[in-house]
Write a protein that holds these residues in place. Structure first.
Motif, mmCIF file in Angstrom:
data_model
loop_
_atom_site.group_PDB
_atom_site.id
_atom_site.type_symbol
_atom_site.label_atom_id
_atom_site.label_comp_id
_atom_site.label_asym_id
_atom_site.label_seq_id
_atom_site.Cartn_x
_atom_site.Cartn_y
_atom_site.Cartn_z
ATOM 1 N N ALA A 35 85.997 -0.926 31.952
ATOM 2 C CA ALA A 35 85.747 0.415 32.477
ATOM 3 C C ALA A 35 85.540 1.412 31.346
ATOM 4 N N LEU A 36 86.350 1.305 30.286
ATOM 5 C CA LEU A 36 86.213 2.221 29.160
ATOM 6 C C LEU A 36 84.921 1.980 28.375
ATOM 7 N N ILE A 37 84.481 0.721 28.299
ATOM 8 C CA ILE A 37 83.203 0.435 27.634
ATOM 9 C C ILE A 37 82.058 1.080 28.408
ATOM 10 N N ALA A 38 82.060 0.897 29.736
ATOM 11 C CA ALA A 38 81.030 1.520 30.570
ATOM 12 C C ALA A 38 81.073 3.037 30.429
ATOM 13 N N ALA A 39 82.283 3.593 30.433
ATOM 14 C CA ALA A 39 82.434 5.042 30.287
ATOM 15 C C ALA A 39 81.915 5.514 28.937
ATOM 16 N N GLY A 40 82.195 4.760 27.875
ATOM 17 C CA GLY A 40 81.737 5.153 26.546
ATOM 18 C C GLY A 40 80.225 5.231 26.451
ATOM 19 N N VAL A 41 79.544 4.248 27.029
ATOM 20 C CA VAL A 41 78.074 4.264 27.022
ATOM 21 C C VAL A 41 77.554 5.477 27.781
ATOM 22 N N LEU A 42 78.141 5.739 28.936
ATOM 23 C CA LEU A 42 77.692 6.859 29.768
ATOM 24 C C LEU A 42 78.011 8.209 29.131
ATOM 25 N N TRP A 43 79.188 8.326 28.487
ATOM 26 C CA TRP A 43 79.500 9.580 27.786
ATOM 27 C C TRP A 43 78.535 9.817 26.632
ATOM 28 N N SER A 161 73.362 18.955 36.661
ATOM 29 C CA SER A 161 73.224 18.982 38.115
ATOM 30 C C SER A 161 74.555 18.674 38.780
ATOM 31 N N GLY A 162 75.022 19.624 39.584
ATOM 32 C CA GLY A 162 76.286 19.414 40.282
ATOM 33 C C GLY A 162 76.205 18.312 41.320
ATOM 34 N N HIS A 163 75.077 18.248 42.055
ATOM 35 C CA HIS A 163 74.897 17.172 43.027
ATOM 36 C C HIS A 163 74.956 15.807 42.331
ATOM 37 N N SER A 164 74.315 15.717 41.165
ATOM 38 C CA SER A 164 74.265 14.439 40.442
ATOM 39 C C SER A 164 75.645 14.051 39.951
ATOM 40 N N PHE A 165 76.359 15.004 39.352
ATOM 41 C CA PHE A 165 77.704 14.723 38.844
ATOM 42 C C PHE A 165 78.645 14.340 39.986
ATOM 43 N N THR A 166 78.634 15.157 41.048
ATOM 44 C CA THR A 166 79.558 14.935 42.155
ATOM 45 C C THR A 166 79.300 13.619 42.857
ATOM 46 N N SER A 222 75.106 10.830 34.512
ATOM 47 C CA SER A 222 75.824 10.066 33.485
ATOM 48 C C SER A 222 77.230 10.623 33.278
ATOM 49 N N GLY A 223 77.379 11.955 33.337
ATOM 50 C CA GLY A 223 78.704 12.547 33.202
ATOM 51 C C GLY A 223 79.618 12.194 34.362
ATOM 52 N N GLY A 224 79.084 12.255 35.600
ATOM 53 C CA GLY A 224 79.894 11.914 36.770
ATOM 54 C C GLY A 224 80.302 10.449 36.781
ATOM 55 N N ALA A 225 79.358 9.561 36.446
ATOM 56 C CA ALA A 225 79.670 8.130 36.396
ATOM 57 C C ALA A 225 80.660 7.835 35.281
ATOM 58 N N ALA A 226 80.460 8.483 34.126
ATOM 59 C CA ALA A 226 81.381 8.286 33.006
ATOM 60 C C ALA A 226 82.795 8.708 33.381
#
Length: 257
Positions: A35-43, A161-166, A222-226
């Motif tokens: 999970a942290l690896i996926a988050a790191g790529v997305l961040w 984008s708030g819709h995208s993040f949310t 990417s921020g919301g998924a991260a």
């Protein structure tokens, strides 16, 4: 995603009657390292988009993305009214009302299924994520695009984008919560993959409606998924302690075991 309960071999299990539902006592945990690896790529993608936008380096990408769906001198959208309505329906899934209803329903369902840990983790993910998104919008303060007509109402800053993040935060976070019901990788990846596709569709719908630049939705998604993956890894222990508290036991809608 991996979980702590794997390791029992591949012994065949007896088939349960259709009326029987067997739920794990506390759910299968995700592999927090993955999970942290996926988050790191997305961040990293999120940070890159912030740098590109603040440096004014996304003009070509933003222009091409907004014009991709338009034609004619008046820049009207392609596809006719039926497609426009479909796009509005998709974007509504990431709006404040429907996304909040979905999040609330998911949290209540998890409580009814006696998955207090997952309910607490999902609730923490959503509440803290809302604050994070609001902070990012305030810090960048980008205005919405005016290159093409807006096909829906939109207010506030454009980036991210708030819709995208949310939508990424809620639907991926929801998938991670319900993935804990199964120890099978195929089930887990199907749930998470479906959430990724749905939230990505919601994100791109904002560009098709002309109310966000493509860079807005890439950064927002990417921020919301991260954040969803980060919260799943880092908030697991706090959520577990909260789920074991007396107050959490009092929230059990089916009473105590």
């Amino acid at each position: 995603m991996d979980h702590s309960h794997i390791g029992h071999g591949h012994e065949p299990q007896a088939t349960l009657p259709a009326e029987t539902v067997a739920l794990p006592e506390r759910g299968f945990t995700i592999n927090r390292s993955k999970a942290l690896i996926a988050a790191g790529v997305l961040w990293a993608i999120w940070g890159l988009m912030i740098w590109l936008v603040t440096q004014g380096r996304t003009a070509g990408f933003d222009h091409s993305g907004l014009m991709l769906y338009r034609a004619g001198v008046d820049l009207q959208p392609l596809g006719g009214n039926m497609l426009q309505e479909a796009v509005r329906d998709i974007t509504a899934l990431g709006g404040l009302l429907l996304s909040t209803l979905a999040a609330g329903a998911a949290a209540i369902a998890l409580l009814f299924l006696r998955m207090r840990r997952e309910a607490m983790l999902f609730t923490l993910t959503v509440v803290l994520g809302w604050g994070l998104n609001a902070l990012m919008k305030t810090l960048v303060g980008r205005e919405r695009p005016t290159l093409v007509p807006h096909l829906t109402e939109a207010a506030g800053y454009s980036f991210p984008s708030g819709h995208s993040f949310t939508s990424a935060m809620i639907y991926i976070g929801m998938a991670l919560a319900f993935a804990s019901f199964s120890g099978r990788h195929s089930v887990r990846y199907t749930l998470i993959g479906s959430a990724i596709v749905i939230s990505a569709m919601i994100a791109w719908s904002r560009v098709m409606l002309g109310v966000h630049f493509p860079s807005d939705v890439v950064a927002g998604w990417s921020g919301g998924a991260a954040w969803a993956f980060t919260a799943a890894a880092l908030l697991y222990e706090p959520a577990k302690r909260a789920a074991d508290s007396a107050a959490a036991h009092g929230l059990d809608p089916l009473g105590h075991r």
